[in-house]
Design a protein around this motif. Structure first.
Motif, mmCIF file in Angstrom:
data_model
loop_
_atom_site.group_PDB
_atom_site.id
_atom_site.type_symbol
_atom_site.label_atom_id
_atom_site.label_comp_id
_atom_site.label_asym_id
_atom_site.label_seq_id
_atom_site.Cartn_x
_atom_site.Cartn_y
_atom_site.Cartn_z
ATOM 1 N N ALA A 1 0.815 -1.222 0.000
ATOM 2 C CA ALA A 1 0.000 0.000 0.000
ATOM 3 C C ALA A 1 0.847 1.270 0.000
ATOM 4 O O ALA A 1 0.366 2.317 -0.446
ATOM 5 N N GLU A 2 2.059 1.193 0.508
ATOM 6 C CA GLU A 2 2.927 2.377 0.527
ATOM 7 C C GLU A 2 4.005 2.230 -0.534
ATOM 8 O O GLU A 2 4.985 1.523 -0.352
ATOM 9 N N LYS A 3 3.805 2.915 -1.641
ATOM 10 C CA LYS A 3 4.691 2.758 -2.790
ATOM 11 C C LYS A 3 6.117 3.214 -2.497
ATOM 12 O O LYS A 3 7.070 2.716 -3.092
ATOM 13 N N LEU A 4 6.283 4.160 -1.557
ATOM 14 C CA LEU A 4 7.612 4.616 -1.199
ATOM 15 C C LEU A 4 8.433 3.499 -0.565
ATOM 16 O O LEU A 4 9.660 3.514 -0.627
ATOM 17 N N LEU A 5 7.750 2.542 0.039
ATOM 18 C CA LEU A 5 8.393 1.364 0.619
ATOM 19 C C LEU A 5 8.445 0.201 -0.364
ATOM 20 O O LEU A 5 9.475 -0.472 -0.494
ATOM 21 N N PHE A 6 7.344 -0.030 -1.033
ATOM 22 C CA PHE A 6 7.255 -1.194 -1.913
ATOM 23 C C PHE A 6 8.281 -1.128 -3.040
ATOM 24 O O PHE A 6 8.792 -2.162 -3.473
ATOM 25 N N ILE A 7 8.608 0.087 -3.494
ATOM 26 C CA ILE A 7 9.584 0.204 -4.574
ATOM 27 C C ILE A 7 10.956 -0.285 -4.125
ATOM 28 O O ILE A 7 11.739 -0.801 -4.938
ATOM 29 N N LEU A 8 11.284 -0.167 -2.826
ATOM 30 C CA LEU A 8 12.558 -0.679 -2.325
ATOM 31 C C LEU A 8 12.625 -2.195 -2.489
ATOM 32 O O LEU A 8 13.647 -2.747 -2.907
ATOM 33 N N HIS A 9 11.531 -2.869 -2.166
ATOM 34 C CA HIS A 9 11.466 -4.320 -2.330
ATOM 35 C C HIS A 9 11.514 -4.691 -3.814
ATOM 36 O O HIS A 9 12.178 -5.662 -4.201
ATOM 37 N N THR A 10 10.796 -3.913 -4.631
ATOM 38 C CA THR A 10 10.772 -4.195 -6.070
ATOM 39 C C THR A 10 12.156 -4.028 -6.681
ATOM 40 O O THR A 10 12.599 -4.853 -7.497
ATOM 41 N N ALA A 11 12.850 -2.954 -6.303
ATOM 42 C CA ALA A 11 14.198 -2.730 -6.817
ATOM 43 C C ALA A 11 15.121 -3.865 -6.401
ATOM 44 O O ALA A 11 15.921 -4.361 -7.201
ATOM 45 N N TYR A 12 14.999 -4.309 -5.148
ATOM 46 C CA TYR A 12 15.874 -5.387 -4.686
ATOM 47 C C TYR A 12 15.574 -6.688 -5.420
ATOM 48 O O TYR A 12 16.463 -7.535 -5.568
ATOM 49 N N ALA A 13 14.338 -6.862 -5.896
ATOM 50 C CA ALA A 13 13.986 -8.084 -6.635
ATOM 51 C C ALA A 13 14.846 -8.250 -7.888
ATOM 52 O O ALA A 13 15.048 -9.372 -8.366
ATOM 53 N N PHE A 14 15.373 -7.133 -8.415
ATOM 54 C CA PHE A 14 16.244 -7.234 -9.582
ATOM 55 C C PHE A 14 17.619 -7.784 -9.230
ATOM 56 O O PHE A 14 18.385 -8.138 -10.140
ATOM 57 N N ILE A 15 17.954 -7.871 -7.945
ATOM 58 C CA ILE A 15 19.218 -8.508 -7.558
ATOM 59 C C ILE A 15 19.175 -10.000 -7.869
ATOM 60 O O ILE A 15 20.031 -10.512 -8.604
ATOM 61 N N PRO A 16 18.197 -10.763 -7.323
ATOM 62 C CA PRO A 16 18.135 -12.178 -7.724
ATOM 63 C C PRO A 16 17.886 -12.356 -9.214
ATOM 64 O O PRO A 16 18.419 -13.293 -9.826
ATOM 65 N N LEU A 17 17.087 -11.470 -9.822
ATOM 66 C CA LEU A 17 16.891 -11.561 -11.267
ATOM 67 C C LEU A 17 18.215 -11.360 -12.005
ATOM 68 O O LEU A 17 18.463 -11.999 -13.030
ATOM 69 N N GLY A 18 19.057 -10.487 -11.478
ATOM 70 C CA GLY A 18 20.372 -10.287 -12.074
ATOM 71 C C GLY A 18 21.234 -11.533 -11.983
ATOM 72 O O GLY A 18 21.936 -11.892 -12.930
ATOM 73 N N PHE A 19 21.170 -12.239 -10.840
ATOM 74 C CA PHE A 19 21.926 -13.484 -10.708
ATOM 75 C C PHE A 19 21.388 -14.547 -11.660
ATOM 76 O O PHE A 19 22.159 -15.313 -12.243
ATOM 77 N N LEU A 20 20.072 -14.587 -11.821
ATOM 78 C CA LEU A 20 19.489 -15.524 -12.789
ATOM 79 C C LEU A 20 19.953 -15.179 -14.205
ATOM 80 O O LEU A 20 20.281 -16.075 -15.001
ATOM 81 N N ALA A 21 19.989 -13.882 -14.511
ATOM 82 C CA ALA A 21 20.451 -13.450 -15.836
ATOM 83 C C ALA A 21 21.911 -13.839 -16.057
ATOM 84 O O ALA A 21 22.293 -14.273 -17.153
ATOM 85 N N ILE A 22 22.745 -13.704 -15.024
ATOM 86 C CA ILE A 22 24.149 -14.113 -15.138
ATOM 87 C C ILE A 22 24.233 -15.602 -15.454
ATOM 88 O O ILE A 22 25.008 -16.028 -16.331
ATOM 89 N N ALA A 23 23.442 -16.410 -14.738
ATOM 90 C CA ALA A 23 23.445 -17.854 -14.977
ATOM 91 C C ALA A 23 22.996 -18.182 -16.396
ATOM 92 O O ALA A 23 23.605 -19.015 -17.083
ATOM 93 N N LEU A 24 21.941 -17.504 -16.856
ATOM 94 C CA LEU A 24 21.459 -17.738 -18.215
ATOM 95 C C LEU A 24 22.478 -17.277 -19.251
ATOM 96 O O LEU A 24 22.619 -17.877 -20.316
#
Length: 405
Positions: A275-298
């Motif tokens: 509900a608080e986008k100022l907070l949720f965006i922090l979690h969303t941005a961090y989600a690109f960290i594991p996605l980045g590791f997946l991209a490295i593996a691919l």
């Protein structure tokens, strides 16, 4: 609350400046605004270079200039603004403000000016001027962390040292006409490690505070041995990607890091703060960290190209997290309510679209030009919206921030 400027040993005035331009009263103000304007300018000039042949960067090369200014122009400004604001809170020492801050910001600006057309001053002189800023930051924070005896924060100095080395390495590669792939990966890895460290400090803490204010009983899991393992695993994967980006061993380690950081992110209960986008965006941005590791593996299996892997981390993790931190810190340190406005939400949506479209462009060569343009325009929109909404907060009113109360 921080008081007026005082003199410490060495005669350097410190503390929040109560006179002079508001812009130079606190470190986040000039560097966040400068970073946003830089992000807009670099992308706009890069689009013109691609479409109209605009000769930005002179003999340094437009492609080298674009990559350099994103990694070593825009990004260090955000890091500087964040650390100049956070390190005094960690160490209990007074912040750099007023004229010393003007001088530091002027050094950053000088690097941006000379590299835009380095042939005017001589490419060697331009590189020398640009190469001063990151070591200057390193020395400032080394002084503060050592004087404040905050030994656990010495890892920030390691990151700044790696960025300084990567910057010089990138310049050397550009001078001999080579692609600075190793230097780029080293810089991106350093930023990613910084996000892993600082994300683990601020995301669960901010989320817990927000949930506690609403009477929730389930909170993010605080920092533990698992987080140390996750950061170490991520650092190993990034080290492998930096040195051996095509190695199958790198891919295996990256897959392990992907799993660790997915679990780490889940432990922070991001869904509970949606509900608080100022907070949720922090979690969303961090989600690109594991996605980045997946991209490295691919990438090690040739399922993703090198540019796609790079941009998952640069636009997805780095730029999104930086915009998230810029918006929250600006609100928090200028006394505003910590809640995202509609304009802020649109800026987040724009940077996320850029983060998704830029890697996708390399996967769809038939639509590459269109996707490049769309990603670039969304990038510009994200930071233009920041300037429109947050520029007045950064430049006009000298307020006591929530963090100073």
């Amino acid at each position: 609350m921080a008081g007026p400027q005082k003199r410490r040993s060495g005669g350097i005035p410190r503390g929040l400046a109560t006179t002079g331009p508001v812009l130079f009263s606190y470190g986040f103000r000039p560097f966040f605004l400068g970073a946003a304007l830089m992000a807009i300018m670099v992308m706009a000039l890069w689009i013109l270079a691609l479409t109209c042949g605009l000769p930005v960067g002179g003999s340094y090369g437009a492609a080298h200039w674009h990559a350099h200014e994103m990694l070593f122009g825009f990004a260090p400004a955000v890091v500087a603004g964040f650390l100049l604001t956070s390190v005094p809170n960690w160490t209990g020492r007074l912040p750099v403000s007023g004229r010393p801050l003007m001088a530091l910001f002027g050094l950053w600006v000088a690097g941006r000016i000379v590299l835009l057309q380095p042939d005017l001053s001589g490419i060697g002189i331009a590189i020398a001027i640009d190469s001063l800023f990151l070591p200057a930051l390193l020395l400032i924070f080394a002084r503060e962390i050592v004087a404040g005896r905050k030994w656990k924060d010495l890892k920030v100095l390691i990151v700044l040292a790696l960025l300084s080395a990567a910057n010089i390495g990138f310049h050397v590669a550009a001078l001999i006409g080579e692609h600075g792939g190793l230097a780029q990966r080293l810089a991106v890895s350093a930023y990613t490690v910084l996000i892993m460290i600082m994300g683990g400090r601020i995301i669960p803490s901010f989320s817990r505070n927000w949930l506690n204010q609403r009477g929730e009983k389930l909170f993010p899991i605080p920092f533990s041995t698992f987080d140390t393992v996750a950061i170490a695993g991520g650092a190993m994967a990034l080290g492998g990607w930096t040195l051996l980006p095509e190695s199958h061993l790198t891919g295996l380690i990256a897959l392990v890091a992907f799993g660790l950081h997915i679990v780490r992110l889940k432990r922070w209960r991001g869904h509970a703060v949606f509900a608080e986008k100022l907070l949720f965006i922090l979690h969303t941005a961090y989600a690109f960290i594991p996605l980045g590791f997946l991209a490295i593996a691919l990438g090690t299996q040739d399922y993703l190209g090198a540019n796609s892997v790079l941009h998952v981390l640069t636009v997805g993790a780095m730029a999104t997290m930086m915009l998230a931190v810029m918006t929250r810190a600006t609100r928090g340190h200028t006394g505003r309510v910590l809640a995202g406005s509609r304009t802020t939400t649109f800026s987040y949506a724009s940077i996320l679209l850029a983060a998704l479209l830029r890697p996708a462009a390399d996967l769809m060569p038939n639509h590459m030009t269109t996707l490049y343009a769309a990603a670039g325009l969304f990038w510009i929109a994200a930071f233009a919206l920041f300037v429109v909404e947050y520029g007045p907060m950064l430049t006009r009113v000298r307020r006591v921030g929530l963090a100073d109360r």
